[in-house]
Every structure is written in C-alpha cells, then in structure tokens.
Design a protein around this motif. Structure first.
Motif, PDB file in Angstrom:
ATOM      1  N   UNK A 156      12.616  10.857  -9.952  1.00 29.52           N
ATOM      2  CA  UNK A 156      13.641   9.802 -10.697  1.00 29.52           C
ATOM      3  C   UNK A 156      13.491   8.449 -10.316  1.00 29.52           C
ATOM      4  N   UNK A 157      12.550   8.082  -9.214  1.00 30.96           N
ATOM      5  CA  UNK A 157      12.335   6.727  -8.776  1.00 30.96           C
ATOM      6  C   UNK A 157      10.715   6.538  -8.391  1.00 30.96           C
ATOM      7  N   UNK A 158      10.626   5.380  -8.248  1.00 32.86           N
ATOM      8  CA  UNK A 158       9.163   5.038  -7.601  1.00 32.86           C
ATOM      9  C   UNK A 158       9.380   4.989  -6.069  1.00 32.86           C
ATOM     10  N   UNK A 159       8.464   5.342  -5.107  1.00 26.16           N
ATOM     11  CA  UNK A 159       8.880   5.228  -3.836  1.00 26.16           C
ATOM     12  C   UNK A 159       7.371   4.642  -3.131  1.00 26.16           C
ATOM     13  N   UNK A 160       7.474   3.650  -2.417  1.00 26.76           N
ATOM     14  CA  UNK A 160       6.205   3.228  -1.616  1.00 26.76           C
ATOM     15  C   UNK A 160       6.712   2.754  -0.049  1.00 26.76           C
ATOM     16  N   UNK A 161       5.803   2.779   0.559  1.00 28.79           N
ATOM     17  CA  UNK A 161       5.697   2.398   1.847  1.00 28.79           C
ATOM     18  C   UNK A 161       5.156   1.099   2.391  1.00 28.79           C
ATOM     19  N   UNK A 162       5.757   0.251   2.883  1.00 30.19           N
ATOM     20  CA  UNK A 162       4.961  -1.056   3.142  1.00 30.19           C
ATOM     21  C   UNK A 162       5.692  -1.718   4.533  1.00 30.19           C
ATOM     22  N   UNK A 163       4.722  -2.350   4.882  1.00 29.09           N
ATOM     23  CA  UNK A 163       5.108  -3.048   6.548  1.00 29.09           C
ATOM     24  C   UNK A 163       4.677  -4.582   6.646  1.00 29.09           C
ATOM     25  N   UNK A 164       5.325  -5.324   7.428  1.00 25.92           N
ATOM     26  CA  UNK A 164       5.192  -6.490   7.576  1.00 25.92           C
ATOM     27  C   UNK A 164       4.924  -7.488   6.430  1.00 25.92           C
ATOM     28  N   UNK A 165       4.244  -8.554   6.505  1.00 20.31           N
ATOM     29  CA  UNK A 165       4.304  -9.382   5.338  1.00 20.31           C
ATOM     30  C   UNK A 165       4.147  -8.605   3.972  1.00 20.31           C
ATOM     31  N   UNK A 166       3.299  -7.357   4.037  1.00 22.47           N
ATOM     32  CA  UNK A 166       2.970  -6.738   2.713  1.00 22.47           C
ATOM     33  C   UNK A 166       4.358  -6.345   1.922  1.00 22.47           C
ATOM     34  N   UNK A 167       5.550  -6.393   2.752  1.00 21.26           N
ATOM     35  CA  UNK A 167       6.757  -6.163   2.129  1.00 21.26           C
ATOM     36  C   UNK A 167       7.232  -7.303   1.145  1.00 21.26           C
ATOM     37  N   UNK A 168       7.211  -8.308   1.489  1.00 20.30           N
ATOM     38  CA  UNK A 168       7.160  -9.540   0.535  1.00 20.30           C
ATOM     39  C   UNK A 168       6.124  -9.817  -0.508  1.00 20.30           C
ATOM     40  N   UNK A 169       4.863  -9.803  -0.339  1.00 17.98           N
ATOM     41  CA  UNK A 169       3.760  -9.909  -1.131  1.00 17.98           C
ATOM     42  C   UNK A 169       3.665  -8.838  -2.295  1.00 17.98           C
ATOM     43  N   UNK A 170       3.771  -7.639  -1.790  1.00 16.51           N
ATOM     44  CA  UNK A 170       3.819  -6.487  -2.689  1.00 16.51           C
ATOM     45  C   UNK A 170       4.910  -6.497  -3.717  1.00 16.51           C
ATOM     46  N   UNK A 171       6.102  -6.530  -2.982  1.00 14.18           N
ATOM     47  CA  UNK A 171       7.265  -6.574  -3.842  1.00 14.18           C
ATOM     48  C   UNK A 171       7.167  -7.909  -5.012  1.00 14.18           C
TER      49      UNK A 171
END
Ligand SMILES: Nc1ncnc2c1ncn2[C@@H]1O[C@H](COP(=O)(O)OP(=O)(O)O)[C@@H](O)[C@H]1O
Ligand SMILES: [Mg+2]
Length: 213
Positions: free
Chosen positions: A58-73
C-alpha cells in the motif's frame, strides 16, 4: 509533507511511530513513500513482512543512507503526497540529512527520567539543524506510557520547558499490540484481536499530525 522520525535513543519507538504513520496515511488514501534511513533496516523488515502478510503493502519503500537521504528525497518529493523517514538510534549523518529536508521532525520519548536525559542532546541537534532548515517543526511524542502515576505529565512539562519541542498530545501506551502488529508488518489498526485503546491512540496521533500546518 515530509516527516522525519528521529531521536538519539534506540528503543524509544521511532520505527513504531514511523511504520504506524506510514500505514495510517496510506490507508487514508494518500500516496506515501517510506524511507528507511536506519542501517539496522527495521523499516525494510517491516515492509517485507507486510508484503508477506498482505501481498501488497500500500506504499512505496526505499532504503537510503547518508547524503542520499537528502538528495533522493528532494528528487522524489513531488511524486508523493507524503514521505515518512525512519532514522536510527544515534546522531547519524542519515538523520541529519533527513532533518534538512523534513517539514516535521517527531521524536518519541519514554517518560521515565533516564530517557529524558537525551532531551538535552536532541535539542542541541535540533539547534544545529535549524541553521540548515529554519522552518523545521519539532514535536515530542510520549511512547510506552503507563496509564498510572504522574510520569506522563512530568515528562510533558520537562519537554515543554526545554523549549525545542512542541508537544504531540497523543501518548501511546505500553501495549503488546504494538509489537504483535509490527511482527506481521501491520499497524495496530489492522490486527486481530483488536486492541481498541491502541487503535484510538494511533488515530489520535494521526489527527494530531495531520493538523500540523
Ligand atoms: N507503545 C509500545 N508498547 C509496547 N511495545 C512497544 C511500543 N513501542 C515500541 N514497542 C516495542 O519496543 C521495541 C522498540 O521499538 P522501536 O519502535 O523499534 O524503537 P526504535 O525504532 O526507536 O529503536 C520494539 O520491539 C517495539 O515493538
Ligand atoms: Mg528503529
């Protein structure tokens, strides 16, 4: 809205609040991205168990770390109604990155004096991150509360005196339903047997969070 669930203490209920918020938002018809920004991967495990229990999460899930949390979001935010970011139990680069992009930062606290020591450290973290994100709204929520005694009120007063937080007036009690639900990848609103008190308190939490302007 972008919600980061954080703090610097393990076991306070970050993943419980994050998974519950994600499921309740998704079940109310919103398109939600759930970001696992904790190396321990609790949110990813939850989503996996949910897929096994329900076939479709019912939702989309991804795993991110470090600065990718900011850039991908930042790249993905226009595609979703809401983004919920679950972070780890320490002051990590991932949590800091999540705080730079969030509209709302929610920190669960267990209302016993030892836990409240972390309040000071989290408020220093908030002070730092407000330099990068001055509009960040920061909320404390009590978790694993005991309905007896004055612990909740004492904790609420200490939190408000600290000055870094607004108070989310929807304490979550210490209830087996939370752990039972999480183990199946479900929110307490979705499990049987029903726990009406747990359901009422998470619905109250959702209303409190949706009312943040
Ligand atoms: N309100 C609650 N009542 C009972 N158990 C809870 C509650 N909140 C969390 N837990 C349990 O406590 C443990 C830690 O919670 P979790 O949400 O994973 O914390 P964190 O992500 O902050 O480390 C988990 O086993 C979880 O199921
Ligand atoms: Mg966690």
């Amino acid at each position: 809205m972008i919600y980061t669930i954080g703090g610097i203490k393990g076991g306070s209920g970050k993943s419980t609040v994050a998974t519950t918020l994600t499921v309740l938002l998704a079940n109310s018809g919103r398109d939600v991205l759930f970001v696992d920004a904790d190396d321990q991967g609790t949110a990813t495990d939850f989503t996996h168990w949910r897929g096994e229990t329900l076939n479709s999460t019912g939702f989309t899930a991804i795993k991110l770390s470090n600065t990718a949390v900011r850039t991908e979001v930042l790249k993905l935010k226009s595609k979703y109604d809401d983004i919920v970011i679950d972070t780890g139990g320490r002051d990590t680069a991932s949590q800091r990155a999540a705080m730079t992009v969030a509209d709302v930062y929610i920190v669960p606290f267990i209302p016993r004096s030892f836990d409240m020591w972390t309040l000071e450290q989290v408020s220093k973290l908030i002070e730092d991150m407000k330099l990068a994100n001055p509009d960040l709204r920061c909320f404390a929520i009590l978790n694993k509360t005991d309905s007896k005694g004055s612990d909740n009120n004492d904790a609420k007063e200490i939190i408000l005196e600290n000055g870094s937080f607004e108070y989310l007036d929807s304490p979550l009690g210490y209830r087996k339903a939370y752990a039972n639900a999480a183990a199946q990848g479900l929110a307490v609103t979705e499990i049987k047997p029903r726990d009406p008190k747990a359901i009422a308190e998470v619905e109250q939490m959702l209303q409190q969070i949706l009312s943040i302007k």
